[in-house]
Design a protein around this motif. Structure first.
Motif, PDB file in Angstrom:
ATOM      1  N   ARG A 152       0.828  -1.204   0.000  1.00 27.69           N
ATOM      2  CA  ARG A 152       0.000   0.000   0.000  1.00 27.69           C
ATOM      3  C   ARG A 152       0.864   1.256   0.000  1.00 27.69           C
ATOM      4  N   ARG A 153       1.952   1.223   0.761  1.00 27.25           N
ATOM      5  CA  ARG A 153       2.885   2.351   0.821  1.00 27.25           C
ATOM      6  C   ARG A 153       3.451   2.647  -0.565  1.00 27.25           C
ATOM      7  N   ALA A 154       3.845   1.598  -1.287  1.00 29.34           N
ATOM      8  CA  ALA A 154       4.403   1.766  -2.627  1.00 29.34           C
ATOM      9  C   ALA A 154       3.402   2.450  -3.551  1.00 29.34           C
ATOM     10  N   ALA A 155       2.128   2.103  -3.445  1.00 28.10           N
ATOM     11  CA  ALA A 155       1.103   2.712  -4.295  1.00 28.10           C
ATOM     12  C   ALA A 155       0.925   4.193  -3.969  1.00 28.10           C
ATOM     13  N   VAL A 156       0.935   4.542  -2.697  1.00 28.51           N
ATOM     14  CA  VAL A 156       0.796   5.946  -2.297  1.00 28.51           C
ATOM     15  C   VAL A 156       1.981   6.764  -2.814  1.00 28.51           C
ATOM     16  N   GLU A 196      11.161  -5.017  -4.575  1.00 24.74           N
ATOM     17  CA  GLU A 196       9.986  -4.729  -5.406  1.00 24.74           C
ATOM     18  C   GLU A 196       9.308  -6.020  -5.844  1.00 24.74           C
ATOM     19  N   ARG A 197      10.090  -6.977  -6.267  1.00 23.87           N
ATOM     20  CA  ARG A 197       9.525  -8.260  -6.701  1.00 23.87           C
ATOM     21  C   ARG A 197       8.868  -8.965  -5.513  1.00 23.87           C
ATOM     22  N   TRP A 198       9.547  -8.970  -4.391  1.00 19.76           N
ATOM     23  CA  TRP A 198       9.037  -9.649  -3.202  1.00 19.76           C
ATOM     24  C   TRP A 198       7.678  -9.093  -2.795  1.00 19.76           C
ATOM     25  N   VAL A 199       7.572  -7.772  -2.794  1.00 15.45           N
ATOM     26  CA  VAL A 199       6.321  -7.137  -2.382  1.00 15.45           C
ATOM     27  C   VAL A 199       5.215  -7.411  -3.393  1.00 15.45           C
ATOM     28  N   THR A 200       5.494  -7.258  -4.674  1.00 18.72           N
ATOM     29  CA  THR A 200       4.443  -7.418  -5.679  1.00 18.72           C
ATOM     30  C   THR A 200       4.037  -8.866  -5.907  1.00 18.72           C
TER      31      THR A 200
END
Length: 196
Positions: free
Chosen positions: A102-106, A158-162
């Motif tokens: 969610r943080r990455a999207a914000v 980035e890969r891990w989160v997505t």
């Protein structure tokens, strides 16, 4: 993870993130964040200097964790291998997976926040480089290893989160795979020695 969610800092981070998603970063105030977390504005300022820091407070923890972990790597280990060993410990200070996503999207939706993230990572980069210098590596090696290492860490994270991993148990293996990918790209760009 429950401990993180139950503490004041975690509650403020969760409240701010929810408000940023609901009404946008620019329209969210510190007072609203504190109210959503059932805390006072004074409590907010005990943890954060401003509302941006709600999203970036973990950068200081990450830098401290990595510098400590670099110091724990056995002497004689190469610069990049030292960093990869240290980076494998990063999940110790990561926020929960859902928060990171969610943080990455914000941040992606707000250019000033993207700039702030770059500034925070530049600070982490300097701390890592300094830690390598203190281990006796020359400046060029320390700087290059830091730049390559952070590229690996960014790609892996980035890969891990997505990919919606719910824990960080296999993060070290993912980091090794990310390093192989980055180094393959680097090797592809290196010109061959001319034939004699």
């Amino acid at each position: 993870m429950a401990r993180w969610e139950g503490n004041a800092r975690g509650r403020l981070e969760q409240a701010a993130l929810a408000l940023f998603e609901e009404q946008g970063y620019d329209r969210t105030t510190v007072a609203q964040i504190a109210q959503r977390a059932n805390l006072t504005e004074r409590s907010f300022y005990r943890w954060f200097t401003d509302k941006r820091e709600v999203l970036f407070g973990g950068a200081q923890e990450l830098g401290e964790q990595l510098v400590t972990a670099i110091g724990d790597v056995p002497e004689g280990t190469g610069a990049l291998r030292t960093l990869l060993a240290a980076f494998a410990t990063a999940p110790r200070v990561f926020r929960p997976h859902e928060f990171l996503l969610r943080r990455a999207a914000v941040i992606a939706a707000n250019p000033p926040l993207q700039e702030r993230e770059l500034i925070k990572m530049a600070t982490v980069s300097e701390e890592i480089t300094a830690a390598l210098l203190s281990r006796g590596f020359d400046r060029a090696t320390a700087r290059l290893a830091t730049d390559i290492g952070l590229a690996v860490l960014r790609v892996t994270t980035e890969r891990w989160v997505t990919e919606e991993h719910t824990d960080f148990a296999g993060f070290g293996e993912a980091l090794t795979a990310g390093a192989a990918e980055v180094l393959a790209v680097v090797a592809d760009g290196v010109p061959s020695a001319p034939a004699s």
